[in-house]
Write a protein that holds these residues in place. Structure first.
Motif, PDB file in Angstrom:
ATOM      1  N   LEU A  17       0.796  -1.189   0.044  1.00 61.14           N
ATOM      2  CA  LEU A  17       0.129   0.017  -0.101  1.00 61.14           C
ATOM      3  C   LEU A  17       0.918   1.241   0.027  1.00 61.14           C
ATOM      4  CD1 LEU A  17      -2.672   1.485   0.250  1.00 61.14           C
ATOM      5  CD2 LEU A  17      -2.531   1.121   2.719  1.00 61.14           C
ATOM      6  N   ALA A  18       2.043   1.265   0.853  1.00 58.20           N
ATOM      7  CA  ALA A  18       2.664   2.433   1.010  1.00 58.20           C
ATOM      8  C   ALA A  18       3.538   2.766  -0.295  1.00 58.20           C
ATOM      9  CB  ALA A  18       3.869   2.268   2.128  1.00 58.20           C
ATOM     10  N   LEU A  19       3.747   1.592  -0.925  1.00 59.42           N
ATOM     11  CA  LEU A  19       4.645   1.752  -2.502  1.00 59.42           C
ATOM     12  C   LEU A  19       3.919   2.073  -3.370  1.00 59.42           C
ATOM     13  CD1 LEU A  19       6.855  -1.704  -2.071  1.00 59.42           C
ATOM     14  CD2 LEU A  19       7.400   0.723  -1.304  1.00 59.42           C
ATOM     15  N   MET A  20       2.553   1.432  -3.656  1.00 58.27           N
ATOM     16  CA  MET A  20       1.575   2.242  -4.523  1.00 58.27           C
ATOM     17  C   MET A  20       1.418   3.543  -4.240  1.00 58.27           C
ATOM     18  SD  MET A  20       1.539  -0.258  -6.708  1.00 58.27           S
ATOM     19  CE  MET A  20       3.172  -0.492  -6.229  1.00 58.27           C
ATOM     20  N   VAL A 147      -0.204  -5.819  -8.523  1.00 64.10           N
ATOM     21  CA  VAL A 147      -0.071  -5.888  -7.191  1.00 64.10           C
ATOM     22  C   VAL A 147      -1.383  -5.816  -6.079  1.00 64.10           C
ATOM     23  CG1 VAL A 147       0.932  -4.447  -5.498  1.00 64.10           C
ATOM     24  CG2 VAL A 147       2.198  -4.509  -7.572  1.00 64.10           C
ATOM     25  N   LYS A 148      -2.179  -5.216  -7.075  1.00 58.88           N
ATOM     26  CA  LYS A 148      -3.698  -5.162  -6.506  1.00 58.88           C
ATOM     27  C   LYS A 148      -4.019  -4.761  -5.072  1.00 58.88           C
ATOM     28  CE  LYS A 148      -5.160  -9.657  -9.058  1.00 58.88           C
ATOM     29  NZ  LYS A 148      -5.640 -10.815  -9.111  1.00 58.88           N
ATOM     30  N   VAL A 149      -3.414  -3.419  -4.874  1.00 60.78           N
ATOM     31  CA  VAL A 149      -3.936  -2.783  -3.609  1.00 60.78           C
ATOM     32  C   VAL A 149      -5.117  -2.006  -4.001  1.00 60.78           C
ATOM     33  CG1 VAL A 149      -3.156  -1.043  -2.176  1.00 60.78           C
ATOM     34  CG2 VAL A 149      -1.436  -2.565  -3.074  1.00 60.78           C
ATOM     35  N   ALA A 150      -6.206  -2.262  -3.017  1.00 57.93           N
ATOM     36  CA  ALA A 150      -7.482  -2.099  -3.474  1.00 57.93           C
ATOM     37  C   ALA A 150      -7.614  -0.374  -3.585  1.00 57.93           C
ATOM     38  CB  ALA A 150      -8.518  -2.512  -2.387  1.00 57.93           C
ATOM     39  N   ASP A 151      -8.286   0.064  -4.376  1.00 57.72           N
ATOM     40  CA  ASP A 151      -8.429   1.722  -4.709  1.00 57.72           C
ATOM     41  C   ASP A 151      -7.338   2.196  -4.731  1.00 57.72           C
ATOM     42  OD1 ASP A 151     -11.275   2.245  -4.638  1.00 57.72           O
ATOM     43  OD2 ASP A 151     -11.385   1.301  -2.695  1.00 57.72           O
ATOM     44  N   VAL A 152      -6.147   1.695  -5.236  1.00 56.90           N
ATOM     45  CA  VAL A 152      -4.773   2.614  -5.436  1.00 56.90           C
ATOM     46  C   VAL A 152      -4.236   2.018  -6.926  1.00 56.90           C
ATOM     47  CG1 VAL A 152      -2.720   3.379  -4.691  1.00 56.90           C
ATOM     48  CG2 VAL A 152      -4.545   2.738  -3.097  1.00 56.90           C
ATOM     49  N   THR A 153      -4.669   2.991  -8.069  1.00 56.51           N
ATOM     50  CA  THR A 153      -4.283   2.327  -9.131  1.00 56.51           C
ATOM     51  C   THR A 153      -3.085   3.045  -9.697  1.00 56.51           C
ATOM     52  OG1 THR A 153      -5.486   4.068 -10.450  1.00 56.51           O
ATOM     53  CG2 THR A 153      -6.760   2.342  -9.919  1.00 56.51           C
ATOM     54  N   THR A 154      -2.642   4.193  -8.848  1.00 52.97           N
ATOM     55  CA  THR A 154      -1.210   4.965  -9.046  1.00 52.97           C
ATOM     56  C   THR A 154      -1.569   5.977 -10.252  1.00 52.97           C
ATOM     57  OG1 THR A 154      -0.112   3.773 -10.646  1.00 52.97           O
ATOM     58  CG2 THR A 154       0.217   2.887  -8.319  1.00 52.97           C
ATOM     59  N   ARG A 180      -6.881   4.973   2.946  1.00 52.27           N
ATOM     60  CA  ARG A 180      -6.105   4.890   1.666  1.00 52.27           C
ATOM     61  C   ARG A 180      -6.695   5.650   0.575  1.00 52.27           C
ATOM     62  NH1 ARG A 180      -6.003  -1.442   0.046  1.00 52.27           N
ATOM     63  NH2 ARG A 180      -5.501  -1.485   2.080  1.00 52.27           N
ATOM     64  N   ARG A 181      -7.803   5.746   0.559  1.00 51.54           N
ATOM     65  CA  ARG A 181      -8.401   6.518  -0.562  1.00 51.54           C
ATOM     66  C   ARG A 181      -8.218   8.071  -0.298  1.00 51.54           C
ATOM     67  NH1 ARG A 181     -14.355   3.415  -0.104  1.00 51.54           N
ATOM     68  NH2 ARG A 181     -13.987   1.694  -1.496  1.00 51.54           N
ATOM     69  N   ALA A 182      -8.394   8.422   0.841  1.00 52.13           N
ATOM     70  CA  ALA A 182      -7.980  10.144   0.897  1.00 52.13           C
ATOM     71  C   ALA A 182      -6.414   9.964   0.810  1.00 52.13           C
ATOM     72  CB  ALA A 182      -8.358  10.235   2.562  1.00 52.13           C
ATOM     73  N   LEU A 183      -5.725   9.278   1.246  1.00 53.00           N
ATOM     74  CA  LEU A 183      -4.252   9.495   1.127  1.00 53.00           C
ATOM     75  C   LEU A 183      -3.978   9.505  -0.364  1.00 53.00           C
ATOM     76  CD1 LEU A 183      -2.494   7.212   3.870  1.00 53.00           C
ATOM     77  CD2 LEU A 183      -2.300   9.586   3.513  1.00 53.00           C
ATOM     78  N   ALA A 184      -4.529   8.582  -1.344  1.00 55.29           N
ATOM     79  CA  ALA A 184      -4.281   8.749  -2.782  1.00 55.29           C
ATOM     80  C   ALA A 184      -4.631  10.085  -3.454  1.00 55.29           C
ATOM     81  CB  ALA A 184      -5.025   7.453  -3.518  1.00 55.29           C
ATOM     82  N   VAL A 185      -5.670  10.204  -3.000  1.00 56.93           N
ATOM     83  CA  VAL A 185      -6.072  11.930  -3.455  1.00 56.93           C
ATOM     84  C   VAL A 185      -5.093  12.986  -3.145  1.00 56.93           C
ATOM     85  CG1 VAL A 185      -7.888  13.609  -3.420  1.00 56.93           C
ATOM     86  CG2 VAL A 185      -8.439  11.118  -3.745  1.00 56.93           C
ATOM     87  N   LEU A 186      -4.661  12.739  -1.735  1.00 54.86           N
ATOM     88  CA  LEU A 186      -3.796  13.837  -1.309  1.00 54.86           C
ATOM     89  C   LEU A 186      -2.421  13.847  -2.007  1.00 54.86           C
ATOM     90  CD1 LEU A 186      -4.728  13.775   2.579  1.00 54.86           C
ATOM     91  CD2 LEU A 186      -5.204  15.723   1.065  1.00 54.86           C
ATOM     92  N   ALA A 216      13.289   3.665  -5.342  1.00 55.25           N
ATOM     93  CA  ALA A 216      13.088   3.461  -4.105  1.00 55.25           C
ATOM     94  C   ALA A 216      11.958   2.446  -4.108  1.00 55.25           C
ATOM     95  CB  ALA A 216      12.824   4.917  -3.631  1.00 55.25           C
ATOM     96  N   VAL A 217      10.771   2.524  -4.575  1.00 50.40           N
ATOM     97  CA  VAL A 217       9.802   1.488  -4.499  1.00 50.40           C
ATOM     98  C   VAL A 217      10.418   0.122  -5.151  1.00 50.40           C
ATOM     99  CG1 VAL A 217       7.602   0.925  -5.570  1.00 50.40           C
ATOM    100  CG2 VAL A 217       7.854   3.273  -4.891  1.00 50.40           C
ATOM    101  N   ALA A 218      10.950   0.149  -6.200  1.00 52.93           N
ATOM    102  CA  ALA A 218      11.401  -1.272  -6.689  1.00 52.93           C
ATOM    103  C   ALA A 218      12.253  -1.889  -5.437  1.00 52.93           C
ATOM    104  CB  ALA A 218      12.273  -0.995  -7.869  1.00 52.93           C
ATOM    105  N   SER A 219      13.190  -1.232  -4.872  1.00 57.42           N
ATOM    106  CA  SER A 219      14.150  -1.699  -4.021  1.00 57.42           C
ATOM    107  C   SER A 219      13.349  -1.848  -2.689  1.00 57.42           C
ATOM    108  CB  SER A 219      15.114  -0.510  -3.558  1.00 57.42           C
ATOM    109  OG  SER A 219      15.893   0.037  -4.771  1.00 57.42           O
ATOM    110  N   LEU A 220      12.516  -1.354  -2.070  1.00 55.17           N
ATOM    111  CA  LEU A 220      11.809  -1.551  -1.026  1.00 55.17           C
ATOM    112  C   LEU A 220      10.855  -2.865  -1.350  1.00 55.17           C
ATOM    113  CD1 LEU A 220      11.006   1.911   0.360  1.00 55.17           C
ATOM    114  CD2 LEU A 220      12.485   0.194   1.256  1.00 55.17           C
ATOM    115  N   GLY A 221      10.322  -2.877  -2.276  1.00 60.08           N
ATOM    116  CA  GLY A 221       9.328  -3.843  -2.684  1.00 60.08           C
ATOM    117  C   GLY A 221      10.150  -5.335  -2.890  1.00 60.08           C
TER     118      GLY A 221
END
Length: 244
Positions: A17-20, A147-154, A180-186, A216-221
């Motif tokens: 979720l954090a990475l997406m 990756v299928k993180v609900a409601d976070v299409t990026t 997560r929805r609010a965070l995606a918008v923000l 960074a996302v690739a490395s952490l993931g």
């Protein structure tokens, strides 16, 4: 048991979720760069490009046609390529990591192109850059589906906003996934702001920032994926019973 082995399913879900969400921020940066710095082209938000094209094709506006059209086609091509690369996977995998490295490399190459060649032929370089950015964002969108993180299409937040409102307690729902929805918008908003500010330095800076985020996302993931795989391989029979 080592720290590596202690990454459980809930931890992996939070990490993904954090990475997406980080990639959502990156999309905001890229879209601001394309729209404000490269002739009003959305390279991640294809809904915006379709609307712009519809208005431009009437001939009653001064909106561009070629670059949004090429970015749209490149996005679709990128989504096809990205899907082919990770089509056998469900969740994070080595192929997802490798695809992110490809995206990061492409973004870095675009940033270099804008930094050192834009002055040579602004029209051609701008067109190549927006098309390549669209391709990279298409790959990212396809990867996010796996990756299928609900409601976070990026890449878009329209459906996220709809879910945020429709599932709210005000609408009679239970308010699930509202954080997560609010965070995606923000975050996509914050990314757009960061991209706009980066343009004050140079048009390449926002793309370079997105490349760094993707790295960074690739490395952490990848680290999280290996930890999860190690935890899965550990059999309960290998763990001594308590009190023995």
């Amino acid at each position: 048991m080592s720290v590596t082995h202690r990454l459980g399913r809930a931890d992996a879900d939070r990490l993904h979720l954090a990475l997406m969400l980080a990639l959502t921020f990156s999309t905001g940066v890229v879209d601001a760069t394309g729209y404000l710095g490269l002739d009003r082209v959305f390279t991640g938000n294809m809904t915006g490009n379709v609307v712009l094209l519809g208005m431009a094709l009437t001939g009653t506006t001064n909106l561009p046609i070629l670059r949004p059209l090429l970015a749209l086609g490149a996005f679709l091509a990128g989504a096809v390529v990205g899907s082919r690369l990770v089509r056998r996977d469900d969740g994070w995998s080595g192929r997802v990591t490798a695809t992110l490295w490809v995206i990061a490399g492409l973004l870095t190459a675009i940033a270099v192109l804008l930094a050192f060649a834009l002055h040579l032929d602004p029209e051609l370089v701008g067109t190549v850059a927006t098309s390549a950015l669209g391709f990279a964002m298409g790959m990212q969108a396809a990867l996010a589906r796996r990756v299928k993180v609900a409601d976070v299409t990026t890449v878009v937040v329209t459906s996220t906003l709809t879910g945020l409102a429709a599932d709210s307690r005000l609408a009679g729902g239970n308010g699930s996934l509202w954080v997560r929805r609010a965070l995606a918008v923000l975050l996509i908003t914050a990314g757009a702001a960061a991209g706009a500010l980066a343009l004050l330095v140079h048009v390449s800076l926002g793309v370079l920032l997105s490349a760094a985020i993707t790295i960074a996302v690739a490395s952490l993931g990848h680290t999280g994926h290996r930890a999860r795989a190690a935890a899965t391989e550990e059999s309960p029979l290998d763990t001594p019973a308590s009190g023995s």
